[in-house]
Motif scaffolding. Structure first.
Motif, PDB file in Angstrom:
ATOM      1  N   ARG B  37      21.684  50.303   2.055  1.00  4.13           N
ATOM      2  CA  ARG B  37      22.282  50.634   3.350  1.00  4.13           C
ATOM      3  C   ARG B  37      23.283  49.544   3.694  1.00  4.13           C
ATOM      4  NH1 ARG B  37      19.808  52.125   9.216  1.00  4.13           N
ATOM      5  NH2 ARG B  37      21.479  51.167  10.444  1.00  4.13           N
ATOM      6  N   GLN B  38      24.460  49.952   4.198  1.00  4.50           N
ATOM      7  CA  GLN B  38      25.462  48.982   4.626  1.00  4.50           C
ATOM      8  C   GLN B  38      25.947  49.322   6.027  1.00  4.50           C
ATOM      9  OE1 GLN B  38      29.002  48.557   2.178  1.00  4.50           O
ATOM     10  NE2 GLN B  38      29.327  46.475   2.890  1.00  4.50           N
ATOM     11  N   ASP B  39      25.819  48.360   6.916  1.00  4.94           N
ATOM     12  CA  ASP B  39      26.342  48.493   8.270  1.00  4.94           C
ATOM     13  C   ASP B  39      27.715  47.848   8.337  1.00  4.94           C
ATOM     14  OD1 ASP B  39      23.059  48.195   8.852  1.00  4.94           O
ATOM     15  OD2 ASP B  39      24.135  49.712  10.011  1.00  4.94           O
ATOM     16  N   PRO B  40      28.558  48.270   9.305  1.00  7.06           N
ATOM     17  CA  PRO B  40      29.927  47.728   9.387  1.00  7.06           C
ATOM     18  C   PRO B  40      29.916  46.206   9.492  1.00  7.06           C
ATOM     19  CG  PRO B  40      29.698  49.653  10.784  1.00  7.06           C
ATOM     20  CD  PRO B  40      28.321  49.337  10.291  1.00  7.06           C
ATOM     21  N   GLY B  41      30.763  45.569   8.691  1.00  2.92           N
ATOM     22  CA  GLY B  41      30.892  44.120   8.744  1.00  2.92           C
ATOM     23  C   GLY B  41      29.757  43.344   8.116  1.00  2.92           C
ATOM     24  N   ARG B  42      28.890  44.045   7.395  1.00  8.34           N
ATOM     25  CA  ARG B  42      27.747  43.374   6.776  1.00  8.34           C
ATOM     26  C   ARG B  42      27.625  43.785   5.312  1.00  8.34           C
ATOM     27  NH1 ARG B  42      22.940  43.118  11.162  1.00  8.34           N
ATOM     28  NH2 ARG B  42      22.495  41.270   9.951  1.00  8.34           N
ATOM     29  N   GLY B  43      26.863  43.005   4.565  1.00  6.26           N
ATOM     30  CA  GLY B  43      26.632  43.336   3.173  1.00  6.26           C
ATOM     31  C   GLY B  43      25.569  44.408   3.027  1.00  6.26           C
ATOM     32  N   PRO B  44      25.550  45.086   1.893  1.00  7.78           N
ATOM     33  CA  PRO B  44      24.520  46.098   1.648  1.00  7.78           C
ATOM     34  C   PRO B  44      23.125  45.497   1.649  1.00  7.78           C
ATOM     35  CG  PRO B  44      26.328  46.312   0.080  1.00  7.78           C
ATOM     36  CD  PRO B  44      26.533  45.024   0.807  1.00  7.78           C
ATOM     37  N   VAL B  45      22.161  46.302   2.083  1.00  8.39           N
ATOM     38  CA  VAL B  45      20.757  45.891   2.099  1.00  8.39           C
ATOM     39  C   VAL B  45      19.962  46.865   1.245  1.00  8.39           C
ATOM     40  CG1 VAL B  45      18.711  45.543   3.530  1.00  8.39           C
ATOM     41  CG2 VAL B  45      20.956  44.838   4.377  1.00  8.39           C
ATOM     42  N   PHE B  46      19.173  46.344   0.334  1.00  5.87           N
ATOM     43  CA  PHE B  46      18.373  47.161  -0.572  1.00  5.87           C
ATOM     44  C   PHE B  46      17.324  47.965   0.193  1.00  5.87           C
ATOM     45  CE2 PHE B  46      16.186  48.458  -4.285  1.00  5.87           C
ATOM     46  CZ  PHE B  46      14.837  48.302  -4.050  1.00  5.87           C
ATOM     47  N   LEU B  47      17.196  49.252  -0.192  1.00  2.70           N
ATOM     48  CA  LEU B  47      16.207  50.124   0.441  1.00  2.70           C
ATOM     49  C   LEU B  47      15.116  50.544  -0.546  1.00  2.70           C
ATOM     50  CD1 LEU B  47      18.564  52.477   2.483  1.00  2.70           C
ATOM     51  CD2 LEU B  47      17.208  50.565   3.351  1.00  2.70           C
ATOM     52  N   LEU B  48      15.518  51.195  -1.620  1.00  5.43           N
ATOM     53  CA  LEU B  48      14.556  51.765  -2.559  1.00  5.43           C
ATOM     54  C   LEU B  48      15.091  51.711  -3.981  1.00  5.43           C
ATOM     55  CD1 LEU B  48      13.381  55.052  -0.749  1.00  5.43           C
ATOM     56  CD2 LEU B  48      11.881  53.184  -1.456  1.00  5.43           C
ATOM     57  N   LEU B  49      14.162  51.655  -4.913  1.00  3.60           N
ATOM     58  CA  LEU B  49      14.494  51.722  -6.335  1.00  3.60           C
ATOM     59  C   LEU B  49      13.622  52.796  -6.975  1.00  3.60           C
ATOM     60  CD1 LEU B  49      14.861  48.857  -8.871  1.00  3.60           C
ATOM     61  CD2 LEU B  49      13.116  50.591  -9.258  1.00  3.60           C
ATOM     62  N   ILE B  50      14.217  53.584  -7.861  1.00  2.19           N
ATOM     63  CA  ILE B  50      13.445  54.580  -8.593  1.00  2.19           C
ATOM     64  C   ILE B  50      13.784  54.465 -10.070  1.00  2.19           C
ATOM     65  CG2 ILE B  50      15.158  56.418  -8.186  1.00  2.19           C
ATOM     66  CD1 ILE B  50      12.694  58.344  -7.957  1.00  2.19           C
ATOM     67  N   ARG B  51      12.756  54.475 -10.899  1.00  2.48           N
ATOM     68  CA  ARG B  51      12.951  54.295 -12.336  1.00  2.48           C
ATOM     69  C   ARG B  51      13.135  55.637 -13.024  1.00  2.48           C
ATOM     70  NH1 ARG B  51      11.602  48.990 -13.182  1.00  2.48           N
ATOM     71  NH2 ARG B  51      10.262  48.081 -11.597  1.00  2.48           N
ATOM     72  N   GLU B  52      13.619  55.603 -14.245  1.00  2.00           N
ATOM     73  CA  GLU B  52      13.938  56.830 -14.980  1.00  2.00           C
ATOM     74  C   GLU B  52      12.714  57.707 -15.209  1.00  2.00           C
ATOM     75  OE1 GLU B  52      15.016  56.358 -19.043  1.00  2.00           O
ATOM     76  OE2 GLU B  52      13.876  54.509 -19.284  1.00  2.00           O
ATOM     77  N   ASN B  53      11.531  57.108 -15.252  1.00  2.00           N
ATOM     78  CA  ASN B  53      10.322  57.891 -15.513  1.00  2.00           C
ATOM     79  C   ASN B  53       9.594  58.281 -14.226  1.00  2.00           C
ATOM     80  OD1 ASN B  53       9.506  55.354 -14.840  1.00  2.00           O
ATOM     81  ND2 ASN B  53       7.968  55.175 -16.451  1.00  2.00           N
ATOM     82  N   GLU B  54      10.230  58.053 -13.086  1.00  2.04           N
ATOM     83  CA  GLU B  54       9.645  58.432 -11.799  1.00  2.04           C
ATOM     84  C   GLU B  54      10.420  59.615 -11.228  1.00  2.04           C
ATOM     85  OE1 GLU B  54      10.155  54.612  -9.879  1.00  2.04           O
ATOM     86  OE2 GLU B  54       7.994  54.198 -10.063  1.00  2.04           O
ATOM     87  N   LYS B  55       9.701  60.543 -10.635  1.00  2.00           N
ATOM     88  CA  LYS B  55      10.347  61.696 -10.031  1.00  2.00           C
ATOM     89  C   LYS B  55      10.673  61.478  -8.568  1.00  2.00           C
ATOM     90  CE  LYS B  55      10.068  64.501 -13.581  1.00  2.00           C
ATOM     91  NZ  LYS B  55      11.290  64.952 -14.285  1.00  2.00           N
ATOM     92  N   GLU B  56       9.824  60.699  -7.904  1.00  2.00           N
ATOM     93  CA  GLU B  56       9.960  60.560  -6.453  1.00  2.00           C
ATOM     94  C   GLU B  56       9.422  59.204  -6.019  1.00  2.00           C
ATOM     95  OE1 GLU B  56       8.781  64.068  -4.053  1.00  2.00           O
ATOM     96  OE2 GLU B  56       7.465  62.662  -2.996  1.00  2.00           O
ATOM     97  N   LYS B  57      10.036  58.656  -4.977  1.00  2.00           N
ATOM     98  CA  LYS B  57       9.566  57.403  -4.390  1.00  2.00           C
ATOM     99  C   LYS B  57       9.724  57.514  -2.887  1.00  2.00           C
ATOM    100  CE  LYS B  57       8.817  54.115  -6.618  1.00  2.00           C
ATOM    101  NZ  LYS B  57       9.548  52.859  -6.897  1.00  2.00           N
ATOM    102  N   ARG B  58       8.718  57.035  -2.136  1.00  2.00           N
ATOM    103  CA  ARG B  58       8.764  57.125  -0.674  1.00  2.00           C
ATOM    104  C   ARG B  58       8.577  55.755  -0.044  1.00  2.00           C
ATOM    105  NH1 ARG B  58       7.567  62.409   1.601  1.00  2.00           N
ATOM    106  NH2 ARG B  58       7.287  63.945  -0.055  1.00  2.00           N
TER     107      ARG B  58
END
Lengths: 116, 114
Positions: B37-58
């Motif tokens: 996620r990136q807000d105006p005037g700020r750097g991106p912030v990590f939210l979620l990572l999903i691997r190739e062998n995963e179908k879904e992440k919450r």
């Protein structure tokens, strides 16, 4: 706060000036990055340092010169820039080659650079 | 050529609805895909990572899916709120590489109207 700081936050420079951007990370990470972000374009990875050695240089013009004196500090030296170099320059860090191997990027707030 | 695309430059939805953002890629075999996620005037912030062998992440109201057959990741925000308004970036790291090869999409600007 993400633990990555950048100074200055804003910079205006002429094409003949020499300036430096500074980045510092307080996360104990071993990899640091410089990115360029222009309007409506993807983040462009410019330089990567892992364990203080440059491991990636994505064909960036020589008017951009990085320096990584230690694992916590990263500089981007600028000289004879062009107006098209105006952009947001972001620094990031990560824990590279860890067991988790997630390479999650922790970004600083960026330096908004304007070249006149 | 290799590229990663996010479905639209901007998305406007009503508060309370589910926002769905799309990330498509070609000519890659990602080891994993990240959303920021990136807000105006700020750097991106990590939210979620999903691997190739995963179908879904919450994570709370966030859900990410990953379909390696379609070469697509979907990012959902349920019960959206005006505070969710921001630009969302997807990024992938090709298999057998590290973050030195990370590639970002250009982002989708999400606006949630009250």
């Amino acid at each position: 706060e993400t633990g990555v700081t950048q100074t200055p936050r804003h910079l205006v420079m002429g094409m003949t000036n020499k300036k430096s951007l500074k980045c510092e990370q307080h996360l104990g990470h071993n990899a640091m990055y410089w990115y360029k972000q222009s309007a409506k374009k993807p983040l462009e990875l410019m330089f990567v340092y892992s364990l203080e050695e440059r491991v990636e240089n994505n064909s960036v013009p020589s008017r951009f010169s990085p320096e990584c004196p230690n694992s916590s500090h990263l500089f981007l030296h600028l000289h004879t820039l062009q107006p098209e170099d105006s952009a947001l320059y972001l620094c990031a860090s990560s824990q590279d080659h860890s067991e988790l191997i997630t390479d999650t990027q922790y970004f600083g707030p960026g330096t908004r650079l304007t070249v006149l | 050529s290799q590229k990663i695309e996010q479905n639209s430059e901007a998305l406007n939805i009503q508060e309370g609805k589910t926002a769905t953002l799309t990330c498509n890629y070609t000519n890659y075999s990602p080891a994993y895909l990240q959303w920021y996620r990136q807000d105006p005037g700020r750097g991106p912030v990590f939210l979620l990572l999903i691997r190739e062998n995963e179908k879904e992440k919450r994570k709370e109201r966030l859900k990410v899916t990953f379909d390696t057959t379609l070469k697509q990741s979907l990012f959902h925000i349920t019960a959206s709120q005006p505070a969710d308004s921001a630009t969302y970036l997807c990024a992938l790291v090709p298999i057998y590489s590290s973050a030195s090869k990370i590639i970002f999409g250009s982002g989708t600007r999400l606006s949630i109207r009250p």
